[in-house]
Design a protein around this motif. Structure first.
Motif, PDB file in Angstrom:
ATOM      1  N   ILE A   1      86.185  75.742  -1.304  1.00 24.03           N
ATOM      2  CA  ILE A   1      85.500  74.867  -0.348  1.00 24.03           C
ATOM      3  C   ILE A   1      86.500  73.922   0.324  1.00 24.03           C
ATOM      4  O   ILE A   1      86.464  73.710   1.540  1.00 24.03           O
ATOM      5  CB  ILE A   1      84.377  74.065  -1.040  1.00 24.03           C
ATOM      6  N   LEU A   2      87.415  73.383  -0.466  1.00 26.30           N
ATOM      7  CA  LEU A   2      88.406  72.481   0.117  1.00 26.30           C
ATOM      8  C   LEU A   2      89.292  73.225   1.112  1.00 26.30           C
ATOM      9  O   LEU A   2      89.639  72.701   2.170  1.00 26.30           O
ATOM     10  CB  LEU A   2      89.249  71.828  -0.983  1.00 26.30           C
ATOM     11  N   ALA A   3      89.635  74.468   0.779  1.00 28.50           N
ATOM     12  CA  ALA A   3      90.441  75.264   1.700  1.00 28.50           C
ATOM     13  C   ALA A   3      89.660  75.539   2.981  1.00 28.50           C
ATOM     14  O   ALA A   3      90.207  75.441   4.086  1.00 28.50           O
ATOM     15  CB  ALA A   3      90.845  76.578   1.030  1.00 28.50           C
ATOM     16  N   LEU A   4      88.372  75.844   2.847  1.00 32.37           N
ATOM     17  CA  LEU A   4      87.544  76.105   4.028  1.00 32.37           C
ATOM     18  C   LEU A   4      87.427  74.860   4.895  1.00 32.37           C
ATOM     19  O   LEU A   4      87.429  74.942   6.116  1.00 32.37           O
ATOM     20  CB  LEU A   4      86.145  76.558   3.602  1.00 32.37           C
ATOM     21  N   SER A   5      87.339  73.710   4.226  1.00 28.70           N
ATOM     22  CA  SER A   5      87.190  72.502   5.023  1.00 28.70           C
ATOM     23  C   SER A   5      88.497  72.172   5.740  1.00 28.70           C
ATOM     24  O   SER A   5      88.501  71.468   6.740  1.00 28.70           O
ATOM     25  CB  SER A   5      86.712  71.332   4.164  1.00 28.70           C
ATOM     26  N   ARG A   6      89.600  72.723   5.238  1.00 28.21           N
ATOM     27  CA  ARG A   6      90.823  72.599   6.014  1.00 28.21           C
ATOM     28  C   ARG A   6      90.742  73.516   7.231  1.00 28.21           C
ATOM     29  O   ARG A   6      91.078  73.132   8.350  1.00 28.21           O
ATOM     30  CB  ARG A   6      92.031  72.981   5.153  1.00 28.21           C
ATOM     31  N   ALA A   7      90.243  74.734   6.993  1.00 25.60           N
ATOM     32  CA  ALA A   7      90.183  75.724   8.071  1.00 25.60           C
ATOM     33  C   ALA A   7      89.255  75.282   9.186  1.00 25.60           C
ATOM     34  O   ALA A   7      89.497  75.549  10.359  1.00 25.60           O
ATOM     35  CB  ALA A   7      89.730  77.066   7.513  1.00 25.60           C
ATOM     36  N   ILE A   8      88.187  74.560   8.821  1.00 24.94           N
ATOM     37  CA  ILE A   8      87.170  74.192   9.810  1.00 24.94           C
ATOM     38  C   ILE A   8      87.743  73.279  10.887  1.00 24.94           C
ATOM     39  O   ILE A   8      87.311  73.305  12.035  1.00 24.94           O
ATOM     40  CB  ILE A   8      85.976  73.520   9.089  1.00 24.94           C
ATOM     41  N   GLY A   9      88.728  72.479  10.523  1.00 26.26           N
ATOM     42  CA  GLY A   9      89.288  71.545  11.495  1.00 26.26           C
ATOM     43  C   GLY A   9      90.462  72.116  12.263  1.00 26.26           C
ATOM     44  O   GLY A   9      90.957  71.489  13.193  1.00 26.26           O
ATOM     45  N   GLU A  10      90.925  73.304  11.857  1.00 24.15           N
ATOM     46  CA  GLU A  10      92.097  73.879  12.518  1.00 24.15           C
ATOM     47  C   GLU A  10      91.788  74.238  13.958  1.00 24.15           C
ATOM     48  O   GLU A  10      90.771  74.859  14.255  1.00 24.15           O
ATOM     49  CB  GLU A  10      92.548  75.136  11.758  1.00 24.15           C
ATOM     50  N   THR A  11      92.673  73.837  14.833  1.00 24.24           N
ATOM     51  CA  THR A  11      92.492  74.155  16.244  1.00 24.24           C
ATOM     52  C   THR A  11      93.531  75.168  16.701  1.00 24.24           C
ATOM     53  O   THR A  11      93.214  76.147  17.385  1.00 24.24           O
ATOM     54  CB  THR A  11      92.633  72.888  17.098  1.00 24.24           C
ATOM     55  N   ALA A  12      94.777  74.924  16.299  1.00 23.88           N
ATOM     56  CA  ALA A  12      95.879  75.739  16.809  1.00 23.88           C
ATOM     57  C   ALA A  12      95.683  77.243  16.600  1.00 23.88           C
ATOM     58  O   ALA A  12      95.758  78.005  17.570  1.00 23.88           O
ATOM     59  CB  ALA A  12      97.193  75.278  16.183  1.00 23.88           C
ATOM     60  N   PRO A  13      95.401  77.700  15.381  1.00 22.39           N
ATOM     61  CA  PRO A  13      95.343  79.159  15.212  1.00 22.39           C
ATOM     62  C   PRO A  13      94.239  79.818  16.023  1.00 22.39           C
ATOM     63  O   PRO A  13      94.481  80.858  16.642  1.00 22.39           O
ATOM     64  CB  PRO A  13      95.108  79.356  13.714  1.00 22.39           C
ATOM     65  N   ILE A  14      93.057  79.181  16.071  1.00 21.23           N
ATOM     66  CA  ILE A  14      91.995  79.866  16.796  1.00 21.23           C
ATOM     67  C   ILE A  14      92.221  79.780  18.299  1.00 21.23           C
ATOM     68  O   ILE A  14      91.812  80.646  19.053  1.00 21.23           O
ATOM     69  CB  ILE A  14      90.589  79.346  16.415  1.00 21.23           C
ATOM     70  N   LEU A  15      92.927  78.741  18.709  1.00 23.68           N
ATOM     71  CA  LEU A  15      93.283  78.638  20.126  1.00 23.68           C
ATOM     72  C   LEU A  15      94.216  79.780  20.505  1.00 23.68           C
ATOM     73  O   LEU A  15      94.055  80.437  21.535  1.00 23.68           O
ATOM     74  CB  LEU A  15      93.966  77.288  20.372  1.00 23.68           C
ATOM     75  N   VAL A  16      95.193  80.034  19.640  1.00 22.25           N
ATOM     76  CA  VAL A  16      96.163  81.091  19.919  1.00 22.25           C
ATOM     77  C   VAL A  16      95.473  82.454  19.884  1.00 22.25           C
ATOM     78  O   VAL A  16      95.767  83.339  20.691  1.00 22.25           O
ATOM     79  CB  VAL A  16      97.324  81.034  18.898  1.00 22.25           C
ATOM     80  N   VAL A  17      94.549  82.614  18.937  1.00 18.02           N
ATOM     81  CA  VAL A  17      93.842  83.889  18.854  1.00 18.02           C
ATOM     82  C   VAL A  17      92.944  84.065  20.068  1.00 18.02           C
ATOM     83  O   VAL A  17      92.600  85.188  20.433  1.00 18.02           O
ATOM     84  CB  VAL A  17      93.037  83.966  17.534  1.00 18.02           C
ATOM     85  N   GLY A  18      92.566  82.937  20.688  1.00 22.34           N
ATOM     86  CA  GLY A  18      91.857  83.092  21.955  1.00 22.34           C
ATOM     87  C   GLY A  18      90.430  82.624  21.955  1.00 22.34           C
ATOM     88  O   GLY A  18      89.541  83.305  22.453  1.00 22.34           O
TER      89      GLY A  18
ATOM     90  N   VAL B   1      99.928  77.351  13.261  1.00 20.78           N
ATOM     91  CA  VAL B   1     100.060  78.038  14.545  1.00 20.78           C
ATOM     92  C   VAL B   1     100.727  79.401  14.341  1.00 20.78           C
ATOM     93  O   VAL B   1     100.454  80.366  15.072  1.00 20.78           O
ATOM     94  CB  VAL B   1     100.831  77.168  15.566  1.00 20.78           C
ATOM     95  N   VAL B   2     101.565  79.495  13.314  1.00 21.87           N
ATOM     96  CA  VAL B   2     102.215  80.769  13.028  1.00 21.87           C
ATOM     97  C   VAL B   2     101.167  81.810  12.612  1.00 21.87           C
ATOM     98  O   VAL B   2     101.224  82.968  13.024  1.00 21.87           O
ATOM     99  CB  VAL B   2     103.274  80.592  11.922  1.00 21.87           C
ATOM    100  N   TYR B   3     100.195  81.354  11.817  1.00 26.65           N
ATOM    101  CA  TYR B   3      99.118  82.268  11.448  1.00 26.65           C
ATOM    102  C   TYR B   3      98.328  82.686  12.683  1.00 26.65           C
ATOM    103  O   TYR B   3      97.853  83.816  12.784  1.00 26.65           O
ATOM    104  CB  TYR B   3      98.189  81.609  10.424  1.00 26.65           C
ATOM    105  N   GLY B   4      98.188  81.724  13.626  1.00 25.57           N
ATOM    106  CA  GLY B   4      97.499  82.046  14.864  1.00 25.57           C
ATOM    107  C   GLY B   4      98.226  83.132  15.633  1.00 25.57           C
ATOM    108  O   GLY B   4      97.629  84.106  16.090  1.00 25.57           O
ATOM    109  N   LEU B   5      99.552  82.998  15.749  1.00 21.74           N
ATOM    110  CA  LEU B   5     100.350  83.995  16.464  1.00 21.74           C
ATOM    111  C   LEU B   5     100.270  85.343  15.760  1.00 21.74           C
ATOM    112  O   LEU B   5     100.119  86.387  16.392  1.00 21.74           O
ATOM    113  CB  LEU B   5     101.808  83.525  16.551  1.00 21.74           C
ATOM    114  N   LEU B   6     100.358  85.293  14.442  1.00 23.01           N
ATOM    115  CA  LEU B   6     100.243  86.527  13.658  1.00 23.01           C
ATOM    116  C   LEU B   6      98.891  87.182  13.903  1.00 23.01           C
ATOM    117  O   LEU B   6      98.801  88.392  14.146  1.00 23.01           O
ATOM    118  CB  LEU B   6     100.395  86.189  12.169  1.00 23.01           C
TER     119      LEU B   6
END
Lengths: 302, 293
Positions: free
Chosen positions: A215-232, A133-138
């Motif tokens: 690929i493993l890092a991307l598959s972590r990113a794909i499930g992330e909700t918080a940062p993209i929610l914060v970004v809008g 979420v911190v990355y999202g805020l950033l």
């Protein structure tokens, strides 16, 4: 050899070869506890997947993929979420992969051994542990407002890139370090410059490992909700978000699932949400199997 | 520092018997009176504050095979890595004294180690082919050095010179890792000669190989001698006796009583024949007769 052992000693030694019963039970108990520890996570996940699949799979049909969000549960679909997620992945990968690999090469092959490098290394590892979420805020502060990208695909993918960059750097460094020194020496001894040796020998040799990590890092990113929610991320979106419109607003699969779950109607809350989760899981599993395949195919014994 | 002498014929037979090491070809091949490719003067190499090899002065002559022998810890590997500046890769290594290459100071200002290594090739202790095809292993050097070349031609020529062509001609696109250890080492030699160097350094090139593969590499060295100057580090005295024209014997000295740190020193440098049959220094004699340690 050649020295006779007194018979008594031999008999005694043979007796000691047998395990006392008490120790045997203790060992069994421990082995069971360790087995249980291994299984517990897998079982819980398995139950979860099965229950989600039971609810979700019947809901999956072709219109579920081709329709946009609709307030009628039988007509709703994940088209915008799926295209949004895929676009996010493409953009995130194209930002984070070159930067991450570049940083890994620099740190492993060229960075001088000094305090600055130590500081950089320590911080790259620390960044991997920063909550998403911190990355999202950033991302919201820097990309959405400061650079004025708006609540766009571009801003979200840049935020996700920041999130997974440390993971890619660490994975990249590990695979680069695993390339034996003899390869570098061989290249240098033939008159290659350090850059030629790094780019033509070390990097290709390390590439399978780097790709797996990415690929493993991307598959972590794909499930992330918080940062993209914060970004809008938008909840609904009546358009395809394709990477060639990066300044468009967007939604993504996790966001859509969240939206389904928040609905009071059971057809949304249970059926559509479960179906969305199944699709997300399938995408994730596909990516992870690609990573495993890549690792097995190109794994090298030096 | 050349102490070449004409061998005194009568003294020879008993000496050879004594050392038990056959010197096969030194008699057939009189050493060249070639110019010095390398001239080493008062060379000292240290790692941090620990010297590894001290005060070496010697000349390496064109077209000869020079063997560097001596016990472990005598700094022979450190020494050979000075000739192509591989020691530069170790941050703590410091080189004092002088090595000239055809009269040019190898460690002088403005000398680019990359340029040095294009002229002075190296073969390592363990075969280290690149994880690529056999052909790619050969063409890497010509590519990075910016040579103009025909890939097929340079692959064939290099592999032929390294006596590997017949074994691999039908599988040039196979991984270099599919070759046996001895073949891999010959591939590494082929790779080194693909850039057409002036000198080839070999740091115990046969230590990871079986006797048959070793024999093939030794035969190869003799053939390569016609085109290249070769310096070889070896633990194997028979090998030095078999292949080299000149031999330098190094010894390991203990730096002080308190620590066990060793550093190397050049004891004797002469025609290989003399080193093995008629050594001047008792330490050389002890070593070549196996009385050492």
């Amino acid at each position: 050899m050649g020295v006779a052992t007194p018979e008594r000693t031999v008999r005694k030694a043979l007796g000691e070869l047998q395990r006392p019963a008490e120790r045997k039970t203790k060992e069994r108990v421990f082995r069971f506890l360790l087995f249980a520890a291994t299984v517990v996570g897998v079982v819980v996940l398995g139950v979860l997947i099965v229950s989600v699949a039971i609810d979700g799979v019947p809901r999956i049909n072709s219109t579920f993929f081709t329709n946009y969000y609709s307030r009628f549960p039988e007509r709703t679909g994940i088209r915008s979420g799926l295209t949004g997620t895929l676009s996010l992945m493409v953009l995130t990968a194209s930002f984070s992969f070159p930067i991450g690999v570049g940083a890994a090469i620099y740190l492993e092959e060229f960075a001088p051994k000094n305090r600055l490098t130590d500081l950089l290394e320590a911080n790259v590892s620390n960044l991997a542990g920063v909550p998403s979420v911190v990355y999202g805020l950033l991302g919201a502060a820097v990309f959405v407002y400061l650079l004025d990208f708006g609540r766009s695909l571009l801003a979200a993918s840049l935020a996700l890139s920041l999130l997974i960059l440390p993971v890619i750097i660490v994975a990249g460094r590990e695979s680069i370090r695993a390339v034996p020194q003899a390869i570098r020496q061989g290249g240098l001894a033939l008159g290659g410059t350090p850059w030629q040796v790094a780019s033509r020998q070390v990097l290709p040799a390390a590439m399978p490992g780097i790709l797996t990590g990415t690929i493993l890092a991307l598959s972590r990113a794909i499930g992330e909700t918080a940062p993209i929610l914060v970004v809008g991320a938008a909840f609904t979106r009546r358009a395809d978000n394709v990477p060639w419109e990066p300044l468009d607003s967007f939604t993504a699969l996790p966001i859509q699932i969240f939206q389904f779950v928040s609905n009071f109607q059971e057809e949304f809350r249970v059926d559509a949400a479960s179906a969305g989760i199944v699709v997300l899981l399938v995408v994730l599993l596909l990516m992870n199997s690609a990573a495993i395949l890549l690792r097995n195919r190109y794994s090298r014994r030096w | 520092m050349d102490r070449a002498r004409t061998a005194a014929a009568p003294a020879e037979a008993p000496a050879a018997h004594r050392t038990g090491v056959a010197v096969e070809h030194a008699e057939q091949r009189p050493p060249s009176d070639g110019e010095a490719v390398f001239a080493v003067r008062d060379l000292t190499v240290s790692y941090g504050s620990n010297p590894a090899i001290v005060d070496v002065t010697m000349e390496i002559r064109r077209g000869e095979i020079t063997a560097l022998i001596g016990p472990s810890g005598c700094g022979k590997s450190t020494f050979i890595r000075c000739f192509n500046r591989m020691n530069d890769l170790i941050p703590t290594a410091r080189v004092r004294g002088e090595i000239t290459y055809h009269g040019v100071d190898l460690y002088g200002k403005g000398v680019d180690p990359v340029e040095v290594r294009r002229r002075v090739g190296m073969v390592f202790q363990k075969p280290n082919p690149f994880p690529k095809s056999i052909a790619d292993n050969i063409t890497f050097g010509p590519k990075v050095t910016g040579m103009k070349f025909d890939p097929d031609e340079i692959v064939e020529r290099s592999l032929k010179r390294a006596a590997l062509w017949d074994e691999v001609r039908n599988k040039l696109d196979d991984s270099a890792y599919s070759l046996s250890g001895g073949q891999q080492q010959r591939l590494c030699i082929a790779r080194a000669i693909a850039v057409d160097p002036d000198v080839i350094l070999m740091d115990e090139p046969c230590s990871a190989l079986d006797p048959i593969a070793t024999g093939r590499i030794e035969d190869l060295m003799r053939e390569l001698q016609e085109r290249y100057t070769i310096i070889i580090v070896t633990h194997n005295m028979q090998q030095a006796a078999r292949v080299s024209d000149r031999t330098a014997f190094f010894t390991a000295e203990v730096e002080s009583e308190e620590n066990d740190h060793r550093f190397g020193r050049l004891v004797e440098y002469d025609l290989t024949e003399n080193i093995f049959k008629n050594p001047q220094d008792s330490r050389t004699e002890d070593y070549v007769t196996g009385r050492f340690g």
